[in-house]
Design a protein around this motif. Structure first.
Motif, PDB file in Angstrom:
ATOM      1  N   TRP A 109      63.795 -21.374 -25.999  1.00 60.42           N
ATOM      2  CA  TRP A 109      64.340 -20.483 -25.072  1.00 60.42           C
ATOM      3  C   TRP A 109      63.232 -19.526 -24.635  1.00 60.42           C
ATOM      4  O   TRP A 109      63.198 -19.210 -23.728  1.00 60.42           O
ATOM      5  CB  TRP A 109      65.573 -19.713 -25.750  1.00 60.42           C
ATOM      6  CG  TRP A 109      66.317 -19.064 -24.594  1.00 60.42           C
ATOM      7  CD1 TRP A 109      66.240 -17.710 -24.244  1.00 60.42           C
ATOM      8  CD2 TRP A 109      67.112 -19.408 -23.766  1.00 60.42           C
ATOM      9  NE1 TRP A 109      66.938 -17.282 -23.639  1.00 60.42           N
ATOM     10  CE2 TRP A 109      67.618 -18.364 -23.038  1.00 60.42           C
ATOM     11  CE3 TRP A 109      67.697 -20.589 -23.204  1.00 60.42           C
ATOM     12  CZ2 TRP A 109      68.634 -18.331 -21.752  1.00 60.42           C
ATOM     13  CZ3 TRP A 109      68.532 -20.545 -22.311  1.00 60.42           C
ATOM     14  CH2 TRP A 109      68.814 -19.563 -21.502  1.00 60.42           C
ATOM     15  N   ASP A 110      62.758 -18.998 -25.855  1.00 58.14           N
ATOM     16  CA  ASP A 110      61.610 -17.917 -25.709  1.00 58.14           C
ATOM     17  C   ASP A 110      60.227 -18.650 -24.903  1.00 58.14           C
ATOM     18  O   ASP A 110      59.828 -18.043 -23.923  1.00 58.14           O
ATOM     19  CB  ASP A 110      60.934 -17.453 -27.174  1.00 58.14           C
ATOM     20  CG  ASP A 110      60.180 -16.031 -26.698  1.00 58.14           C
ATOM     21  OD1 ASP A 110      60.377 -15.115 -26.152  1.00 58.14           O
ATOM     22  OD2 ASP A 110      58.950 -16.511 -27.532  1.00 58.14           O
ATOM     23  N   SER A 111      59.852 -19.837 -25.322  1.00 62.75           N
ATOM     24  CA  SER A 111      58.878 -20.376 -24.506  1.00 62.75           C
ATOM     25  C   SER A 111      59.148 -20.639 -22.920  1.00 62.75           C
ATOM     26  O   SER A 111      58.272 -20.446 -22.217  1.00 62.75           O
ATOM     27  CB  SER A 111      58.437 -21.746 -25.060  1.00 62.75           C
ATOM     28  OG  SER A 111      58.312 -21.530 -26.452  1.00 62.75           O
ATOM     29  N   MET A 112      60.475 -20.734 -22.846  1.00 66.25           N
ATOM     30  CA  MET A 112      61.014 -21.240 -21.289  1.00 66.25           C
ATOM     31  C   MET A 112      60.536 -19.826 -20.614  1.00 66.25           C
ATOM     32  O   MET A 112      60.128 -19.751 -19.373  1.00 66.25           O
ATOM     33  CB  MET A 112      62.474 -21.712 -21.290  1.00 66.25           C
ATOM     34  CG  MET A 112      62.814 -21.684 -19.895  1.00 66.25           C
ATOM     35  SD  MET A 112      64.754 -22.085 -19.926  1.00 66.25           S
ATOM     36  CE  MET A 112      65.027 -20.285 -20.242  1.00 66.25           C
ATOM     37  N   LEU A 113      61.228 -18.875 -21.184  1.00 61.22           N
ATOM     38  CA  LEU A 113      61.150 -17.493 -20.380  1.00 61.22           C
ATOM     39  C   LEU A 113      59.635 -17.075 -20.170  1.00 61.22           C
ATOM     40  O   LEU A 113      59.315 -16.678 -19.227  1.00 61.22           O
ATOM     41  CB  LEU A 113      61.905 -16.487 -21.395  1.00 61.22           C
ATOM     42  CG  LEU A 113      63.303 -16.686 -21.376  1.00 61.22           C
ATOM     43  CD1 LEU A 113      63.839 -15.383 -22.018  1.00 61.22           C
ATOM     44  CD2 LEU A 113      63.846 -16.497 -19.870  1.00 61.22           C
ATOM     45  N   HIS A 114      58.672 -17.143 -21.129  1.00 58.79           N
ATOM     46  CA  HIS A 114      57.254 -16.949 -20.978  1.00 58.79           C
ATOM     47  C   HIS A 114      56.614 -17.806 -20.136  1.00 58.79           C
ATOM     48  O   HIS A 114      55.820 -17.544 -19.417  1.00 58.79           O
ATOM     49  CB  HIS A 114      56.619 -17.006 -22.432  1.00 58.79           C
ATOM     50  CG  HIS A 114      56.761 -15.885 -23.289  1.00 58.79           C
ATOM     51  ND1 HIS A 114      56.040 -14.793 -23.129  1.00 58.79           N
ATOM     52  CD2 HIS A 114      57.854 -15.581 -24.385  1.00 58.79           C
ATOM     53  CE1 HIS A 114      56.223 -13.834 -24.011  1.00 58.79           C
ATOM     54  NE2 HIS A 114      57.312 -14.357 -24.780  1.00 58.79           N
ATOM     55  N   THR A 115      57.032 -19.262 -19.877  1.00 54.58           N
ATOM     56  CA  THR A 115      56.578 -19.821 -18.838  1.00 54.58           C
ATOM     57  C   THR A 115      56.675 -19.526 -17.518  1.00 54.58           C
ATOM     58  O   THR A 115      55.919 -19.365 -16.765  1.00 54.58           O
ATOM     59  CB  THR A 115      56.978 -21.406 -18.879  1.00 54.58           C
ATOM     60  OG1 THR A 115      56.735 -21.803 -20.340  1.00 54.58           O
ATOM     61  CG2 THR A 115      55.970 -22.325 -17.983  1.00 54.58           C
ATOM     62  N   ILE A 116      58.211 -19.115 -17.294  1.00 54.82           N
ATOM     63  CA  ILE A 116      58.439 -18.580 -16.042  1.00 54.82           C
ATOM     64  C   ILE A 116      58.066 -17.127 -15.960  1.00 54.82           C
ATOM     65  O   ILE A 116      57.558 -17.051 -14.822  1.00 54.82           O
ATOM     66  CB  ILE A 116      60.075 -18.520 -16.106  1.00 54.82           C
ATOM     67  CG1 ILE A 116      60.771 -19.748 -16.027  1.00 54.82           C
ATOM     68  CG2 ILE A 116      60.423 -17.601 -14.691  1.00 54.82           C
ATOM     69  CD1 ILE A 116      62.458 -19.691 -16.399  1.00 54.82           C
ATOM     70  N   ASN A 117      57.803 -16.440 -16.754  1.00 54.75           N
ATOM     71  CA  ASN A 117      57.077 -15.185 -16.616  1.00 54.75           C
ATOM     72  C   ASN A 117      55.552 -15.323 -16.106  1.00 54.75           C
ATOM     73  O   ASN A 117      55.167 -14.615 -15.272  1.00 54.75           O
ATOM     74  CB  ASN A 117      56.920 -14.173 -17.935  1.00 54.75           C
ATOM     75  CG  ASN A 117      56.333 -12.916 -17.839  1.00 54.75           C
ATOM     76  OD1 ASN A 117      56.792 -12.098 -17.287  1.00 54.75           O
ATOM     77  ND2 ASN A 117      54.862 -12.857 -18.462  1.00 54.75           N
ATOM     78  N   GLY A 118      54.839 -16.195 -16.870  1.00 56.88           N
ATOM     79  CA  GLY A 118      53.352 -16.451 -16.279  1.00 56.88           C
ATOM     80  C   GLY A 118      53.415 -17.196 -14.805  1.00 56.88           C
ATOM     81  O   GLY A 118      52.574 -16.474 -14.219  1.00 56.88           O
ATOM     82  N   PHE A 119      54.408 -17.688 -14.257  1.00 60.75           N
ATOM     83  CA  PHE A 119      54.387 -18.365 -13.100  1.00 60.75           C
ATOM     84  C   PHE A 119      54.633 -17.018 -12.302  1.00 60.75           C
ATOM     85  O   PHE A 119      54.111 -17.197 -10.875  1.00 60.75           O
ATOM     86  CB  PHE A 119      55.627 -19.214 -13.137  1.00 60.75           C
ATOM     87  CG  PHE A 119      55.754 -20.021 -11.588  1.00 60.75           C
ATOM     88  CD1 PHE A 119      54.985 -20.960 -11.306  1.00 60.75           C
ATOM     89  CD2 PHE A 119      56.421 -19.545 -10.608  1.00 60.75           C
ATOM     90  CE1 PHE A 119      55.093 -21.663 -10.025  1.00 60.75           C
ATOM     91  CE2 PHE A 119      56.689 -19.982  -9.457  1.00 60.75           C
ATOM     92  CZ  PHE A 119      55.829 -21.192  -9.267  1.00 60.75           C
TER      93      PHE A 119
END
Length: 274
Positions: A109-119
């Motif tokens: 879950w955290d990794s998904m949010l950080h990926t979206i944040n980077g995008f």
């Protein structure tokens, strides 16, 4: 922009909001729906005496106002797609992640949010430099590669600053934002019996803390692995958008995918690269 459109841009803010609601009924419904959900969660948390979670709900309601503030106060037009993703991102991070404990229930879950944040941060960085690049008051014309690199660096900088915030919260507020990881071996030059600068790997078979044996099957890494994983997935998101942005500029603004994530100054209707 003709005189009529200028008056519309500078007209009554309430009228502008009503016009936006009429044109984006789906976004308006989502905005109201998420706010209602947050209020319900806040009431439930207050009833249970979880005041930290009540504060998070209040913070979430404030963060939901960011797109409106940017639009009305900074005169920056946010695409509907970007605005919807931001609202869902805030809800997923604060309500689902923290209060509903999705960070613990779902490993990624955290990794998904950080990926979206980077995008998303790359999209915002791209927009900032692209607005400057198209400004009549700016004498330089920056290359597409430079704009893409800036977008990438902007996204990574935001990611690093967020990790600084998590580290500070863990140090001074004794939180656990940088989640711990169980490791099963240690590689360190400090463990070299000869004192040489050669790492020695030692498996961790048992851990004793304050006279008590831990049964976690390893030792706790206090946030380093979590931090590096967050930065890595932020890197992936930033690279993906930067590549899309690079081809978007080279094609002189053709295509609609990148536009869906790019804020722009109100009144700017000409395309990138023209």
């Amino acid at each position: 922009m003709n005189q009529k459109n200028v008056k519309k841009e500078q007209g009554d803010p309430q009228q502008s909001i009503r016009e936006d609601v009429r044109q984006n009924k789906g976004k308006a419904f989502l905005y109201i729906f998420l706010r209602v959900l947050v209020v319900l969660v806040m009431v439930a948390q207050a009833f249970n005496g979880n005041w930290d979670n009540v504060f998070l709900c209040g913070l979430t309601l404030i963060l939901f106002m960011i797109p409106t503030f940017v639009n009305k106060r900074l005169h920056i037009e946010m695409p509907t797609t970007l605005e919807v993703i931001i609202l869902l991102f805030i809800f997923a991070a604060e309500i689902l992640g923290e209060i509903q404990e999705y960070y613990l229930i779902f490993d990624q879950w955290d990794s998904m949010l950080h990926t979206i944040n980077g995008f998303l941060m790359a999209a915002i960085g791209f927009s900032l430099i692209d607005i400057l690049n198209r400004s009549e008051n700016f004498s330089m014309q920056l290359s597409p590669a430079f704009v893409a690199i800036f977008a990438f660096c902007f996204s990574m900088t935001v990611g690093v600053l967020w990790e600084f915030f998590e580290f500070g919260a863990d140090c001074f507020l004794h939180t656990d934002m940088q989640k711990d990881t169980i490791i099963h071996s240690i590689s360190s030059v400090l463990l070299n019996p000869q004192g040489r600068n050669v790492a020695v790997t030692i498996p961790i078979e048992s851990v004793v803390v304050n006279g008590q044996t831990w049964n976690y099957g390893g030792y706790i890494d206090i946030g380093l692995i979590d931090t590096m994983e967050d930065l890595f997935v932020n890197f992936i998101g930033a690279v993906v958008f930067s590549i899309f942005g690079l081809f978007y500029i080279k094609s002189r603004g053709k295509g609609t995918f990148v536009k869906r994530f790019m804020p722009r100054l109100k009144g700017k209707r000409h395309e990138t690269g023209k």
